[in-house]
Scaffold this active site. Structure first.
Site, mmCIF file in Angstrom:
data_model
loop_
_atom_site.group_PDB
_atom_site.id
_atom_site.type_symbol
_atom_site.label_atom_id
_atom_site.label_comp_id
_atom_site.label_asym_id
_atom_site.label_seq_id
_atom_site.Cartn_x
_atom_site.Cartn_y
_atom_site.Cartn_z
ATOM 1 N N GLY A 5 0.685 5.809 0.846
ATOM 2 C CA GLY A 5 -0.038 6.988 1.312
ATOM 3 C C GLY A 5 0.680 8.243 0.872
ATOM 4 C CG ASP A 38 -4.339 9.343 11.608
ATOM 5 O OD1 ASP A 38 -5.542 9.643 11.460
ATOM 6 O OD2 ASP A 38 -3.589 9.081 10.651
ATOM 7 C CB SER A 62 5.661 6.006 3.576
ATOM 8 O OG SER A 62 4.471 5.537 4.171
ATOM 9 C CE LYS A 63 5.217 5.051 -4.551
ATOM 10 N NZ LYS A 63 5.724 4.789 -5.922
ATOM 11 C CB VAL A 64 4.006 -0.093 3.221
ATOM 12 C CG1 VAL A 64 4.417 -1.229 4.164
ATOM 13 C CG2 VAL A 64 3.883 1.217 3.998
ATOM 14 N N GLY A 99 0.827 -1.204 0.000
ATOM 15 C CA GLY A 99 0.000 0.000 0.000
ATOM 16 C C GLY A 99 0.857 1.248 0.000
ATOM 17 C CE LYS A 145 5.378 4.853 7.264
ATOM 18 N NZ LYS A 145 4.700 5.091 8.563
#
Length: 331
Positions: free
Chosen positions: A24, A151, A27-29, A22, A45
């Protein structure tokens, strides 16, 4: 590993990057496997360069997340494995990307709680008790360590193969002045009204509000409101005390009076009136007898059954039917 045998990108000469988990805004994971010990799977991450270059606060947020995760060791909180700013990815083509800022995290195979909720739908009050009891354990530990998350949402909670929660993504978390905060943090649908209105707030109380939103979705399969604002139709019904209309509009007519009482208290406009962790544990709704082991078994069975049915439907249709709008608010 020899260049000719490279099938996947390799991170820091230690991990094969197998697939994307996934991405956001920050970041990319990726799922990555230890080359020397293939049984070790981690979540890698990689922070986006554009995020890190945005301002000094962005870098501080990453450092903050690493510092907080280092200090939290709990079975329901994601475990940090490593971190650094010297990340190197070597692609099968031979091309290399250097100086990547990264965090290595425990890999949780079950996926997001959001996806579990989409697949199963409303899990009822026992499903709510099952997950809320785990959330309360996390909150008690985290707040006891002087940390607030800020969050909490379905997308930041992972579920393992045993249906146990793992709270993740501590980018907005803080351990400074947690009872006297003013930074605008969180996600709109889960955010407490005092943050939206720019007021000073108690971090523990806004975590409790977000937990209420999570609980409502788990029980009902929908969001309780679009956002907690006075002029938003559903939240305004709660503020006015027009509970009959609210429960009719959200399909909650058959919910127990104990659940309704607890959830509305968690949604209190005044943060100081939201129940504490101990008060929730002692609430009649949480005191009702329920068998954690049996509920876990039931949820795992239902999840497996619905995923199998969805796979069969996808195979017939030749398309991915994720059902992206399943958790839309009731209209």
């Amino acid at each position: 590993m020899e260049q000719g045998k490279l099938k996947h990108p390799v991170f820091n000469g230690e991990y094969e990057i197998l697939s994307s988990l996934g991405e956001g805004n920050t970041s990319k994971v990726y799922m990555a496997r230890n080359i020397k010990n293939p049984k070790q799977i981690v979540a890698l991450k990689l922070l986006r360069e554009e995020f890190l270059q945005r301002d000094v606060d962005s870098i501080k947020a990453v450092e903050n997340e690493i510092q907080i995760l280092q200090g939290l060791k709990h079975e329901n909180i994601i475990n940090i494995v490593g971190w650094g700013s010297d990340g190197n990815v070597k692609k099968p083509s031979g091309r290399e990307i250097q100086n990547l800022v990264y965090i290595l995290l425990e890999y949780v195979s079950g996926g997001l709680l959001f996806d579990v909720c989409q697949t199963i739908g409303g899990m009822g009050e026992n499903g709510g008790r099952y997950f809320l009891s785990q959330m309360l354990d996390v909150l008690q530990y985290m707040h006891g360590k002087g940390v607030v998350h800020r969050d909490l949402k379905l997308e930041n909670i992972l579920v393992d193969d045993n249906m146990d929660l793992k709270v993740a993504d501590f980018g907005f978390a803080t351990f400074r002045k947690i009872h006297d905060l003013k930074s605008y943090r969180g996600t709109m649908t889960y955010m407490a009204p005092e943050i939206k209105e720019g007021k000073k707030y108690d971090g523990e109380k806004i975590d409790m509000f977000s937990t209420g939103v999570i609980l409502f979705i788990i029980v009902q399969g929908i969001f309780p409101f679009k956002e907690a604002k006075k002029d938003e139709f559903f939240y305004n019904l709660i503020l006015k005390g027009d509970m009959e209309t609210y429960w009719n509009k959200t399909g909650g007519q058959k919910l127990s009076k104990e659940f309704k009482d607890l959830i509305i208290k968690m949604f209190s406009y005044d943060g100081s009136k939201r129940p504490s962790i101990d008060e929730i544990r002692a609430h009649p709704w949480m005191q009702a007898p329920f068998n954690m082991k049996q509920i876990r078994s039931d949820l795992l069975g239902e999840l497996s059954e619905k995923r199998s049915a969805a796979t069969a439907d996808t195979s017939r249709d030749g398309a991915n039917s994720r059902g992206a709008d399943y958790l839309e608010l009731v209209k």
